[in-house]
Design an enzyme around this catalytic site. Structure first.
Site, PDB file in Angstrom:
ATOM      1  NE  ARG A   1       5.928  -6.020   7.315  1.00 20.65           N
ATOM      2  CZ  ARG A   1       7.020  -5.258   7.282  1.00 20.65           C
ATOM      3  NH1 ARG A   1       7.381  -4.083   6.091  1.00 20.65           N
ATOM      4  NH2 ARG A   1       8.519  -5.905   6.623  1.00 20.65           N
TER       5      ARG A   1
ATOM      6  CB  ALA B   1      11.090 -14.635  -2.491  1.00 21.98           C
TER       7      ALA B   1
ATOM      8  CG  ASP C   1      -2.262  -1.692   0.242  1.00 18.10           C
ATOM      9  OD1 ASP C   1      -2.961  -1.663   1.674  1.00 18.10           O
ATOM     10  OD2 ASP C   1      -2.197  -2.306  -0.565  1.00 18.10           O
TER      11      ASP C   1
ATOM     12  CB  CYS D   1       2.720  27.074   0.594  1.00 19.16           C
ATOM     13  SG  CYS D   1       2.907  26.315   2.352  1.00 19.16           S
TER      14      CYS D   1
END
Length: 618
Positions: free
Chosen positions: A117, A20, A115, A168
């Protein structure tokens, strides 16, 4: 005019709307005005001030309240006769299971993360409910239709993932401001305010470096542990001197590193702030209300101004002090949140101080927040266009008008004067592990890798399972769930720390693991292939999963990730063949723009390789 069949389909439909926010507000309004009578909304977020410029169902007085519930109340004011059920909850909560999804005729997504979705996609597949997916990023957007057995599912194709950078580079030789942001957000902020037991990439052991707040008794302790005799101000200065001073001096001792690079300069508090300011903290009055920001206390009012080194230093010290004095109960459990003003101030100041050390141009808080939070500012017009397209496709789904389903991209055509490009949906990818039964292949060193690594890095992170169950043949070796007894929990905890080939029946080359998630009603098989060695930079997980349609990245990868520089453009996922106009259909070329968020916190994405063209669903 709307036909009788359309009116009846709309009036009789039960619709689930997930999200929403930017798209969700426009979508709910459009559904109500289009005649839909029964709408269920799920959203776990609350309204923030930053939402008000585009989420037009909300007002200043609504800040802090549930988005789903306020959106419902706002729409009922002009459509009081319709039924809107609002749930302030996470769609991944157990009550929203497959049986819950089966009651709806169509599900409409306006979500803001990959995630969630994926989770909704799997529930829709299991419940055999059509899904209309959507997303926007700036002026770009898309609406796609996913129907089990007729089109590809949401996970049939690769999804964008934030760009990552070698550890690195982040920790030792940054050359871009985004490197400094990643260091400040994922390493320094996490180490200071997050889980104290996490991996140490910051050389945080004390040494005799002259840092303020240190004494010889602390020489063997973690610098990030606050000693009882240290005030918050002393502690902040100790951290500053260590990470920006001592660590840089230690790095400079390796002459080989700097043969072809610009040498950084160590920075200590004493070098930046006048002597009289070194032990003076900003004074503020305790009282009811929100926790003050360092910017406000220091009189830094414009977030688009670039702070000087001394201003960044003051902000750094002040933020640490505020966290320790005003939010001490949260310290140890915090993760970076772009909507947390203190967190953004800390990351901005830390990144700028580090950038100053390495000769990298400084950035404003506004710019730093955009990079750290992956912000591409939302455009209300795009949200409105996409919401209208969602409703159009939802009506087609309700009418079962499959010949006219379209996946529509809001994207400027490179050669024609077109901004909306509809194309017919694609067939399911036969190698998709979600909507087909194709097994996955996991290359892993079975003699050194623990089951915990496979669960965390593969099953949960890459495959997106919430409550996994892992079978080896007929043996259950791991399970998660609230209904497990204490003995089972203890057994599975022991199994997590076992190396794969140490199980009674060793998991080794040629083994097949069956992985299930009962909440999502998803099952897939993983074939194990033993491999002795992995490239630490290119394969930081120590495992390689193939045969899945998860996120893809460019060549730069590491265990310390970033979501990229805010100047990156959303990339094309794939190109569709250009169709001649002789068949009477206006199709043209389209590029799919995969967007992760519908709000102003959109992940900045890199480009995608082309995939093979696939037959369109007729």
């Amino acid at each position: 005019m709307t036909s009788t069949s359309q009116r009846e389909a709309i009036k009789g439909a039960k619709v689930l709307m997930v999200g929403a926010g930017g798209i969700g507000c426009e979508l709910l309004k459009t559904l109500a005005l289009s005649g839909f009578q029964d709408i269920h909304i799920i959203d776990m977020d609350t309204i923030e001030v930053s939402n008000l410029n585009r989420q037009f169902l909300f007002r200043q007085s609504h800040v802090g309240q549930s988005k789903a519930k306020v959106a419902r109340e706002a729409v009922l004011k002009f459509r009081p006769s319709i039924n809107i059920t609002a749930s302030h909850a996470n769609v991944k909560d157990p009550q929203f299971n497959v049986e819950f999804f089966k009651q709806f005729n169509v599900v409409l997504n306006g979500l803001d993360n990959l995630d969630a979705r994926r989770h909704v996609n799997r529930l829709c597949l299991a419940a055999e409910v059509p899904l209309v997916e959507s997303g926007t990023t700036g002026f770009l957007g898309q609406v796609t239709v996913h129907i089990k057995g007729r089109t590809e599912c949401y996970e049939c194709q690769t999804k964008p993932t934030p760009k990552t950078y070698p550890v690195c580079t982040i920790t030792s030789t940054p050359s871009k401001f985004v490197h400094c942001i990643v260091w400040a957000k994922d390493l320094l902020f996490a180490k200071l305010f997050g889980d104290k037991n996490q991996g140490n990439d910051l050389n945080v052991r004390s040494s005799s470096n002259g840092s303020e707040g240190n004494n010889s008794s602390d020489a063997s302790k973690d610098v990030f542990e606050q000693s009882p005799h240290e005030s918050p101000d002393q502690y902040a200065r100790k951290i500053y001197d260590h990470v920006f001073g001592h660590n840089i001096e230690a790095a400079l001792s390796n002459e080989e590193t700097w043969k072809n690079r610009r040498r950084p300069r160590p920075i200590y508090v004493r070098d930046v702030l006048p002597e009289g300011e070194r032990n003076e903290g900003v004074k503020y009055e305790d009282g009811v209300g929100s926790i003050p920001s360092a910017m406000g206390l220091l009189g830094l009012k414009n977030p688009q101004e670039i702070w000087s080194l001394s201003e960044n230093t003051r902000v750094f010290l002040e933020v640490v002090r505020l966290f320790l004095e005003k939010r001490d109960k949260e310290v140890g459990n915090l993760t970076f949140d772009k909507d947390d003003q203190l967190a953004v101030e800390f990351v901005t100041a830390s990144a700028n101080i580090r950038a100053s050390s390495f000769g990298i141009p400084l950035h404003s808080l506004f710019e730093a927040k955009g990079i750290a939070g992956n912000i591409v500012h939302a455009v209300a017009t795009t949200n409105a266009i996409i919401s209208g397209l969602i409703v159009i496709e939802a009506i087609k789904v309700l009418l079962r008008d499959s010949n006219n389903y379209r996946m529509t991209y809001c994207l400027e055509h490179p050669n024609r004067k077109m901004l909306l490009m509809p194309v017919e949906p694609f067939e399911a990818n036969p190698s998709c592990y979600v909507c087909s039964e194709t097994p996955l292949l996991l290359e892993v060193n079975t003699a050194t890798t623990k089951l915990r690594d496979v669960i965390d890095k593969i099953v949960k992170s890459k495959l997106g399972m919430n409550l996994p169950l892992v079978m080896q043949g007929l043996s259950l070796i791991y399970e998660e769930g609230d209904d497990l007894d204490a003995d089972m929990v203890a057994t599975y905890a022991i199994n997590l720390d076992k190396v794969l080939n140490e199980f009674p029946t060793p998991v080794t080359n040629g083994t097949t693991l069956s992985v299930e998630d009962f909440q999502q009603e998803l099952t897939c098989n993983i074939n194990i292939k033993h491999r002795d060695e992995f490239d630490e930079e290119k394969e930081p997980d120590g495992m390689v999963l193939t045969g899945w349609s998860g996120p893809t990245t460019k060549s730069e990868k590491s265990s310390s990730s970033s979501n990229g520089d805010s100047s990156s453009a959303a990339g094309a996922k794939r190109k569709l063949e250009e169709v001649s106009e002789g068949n009477g259909k206006n199709k043209g070329i389209a590029q799919e723009v995969e967007v992760n968020d519908e709000d102003d916190d959109v992940s900045v994405l890199d480009g995608f390789p082309e995939t093979n063209k696939k037959k369109r669903v007729q």
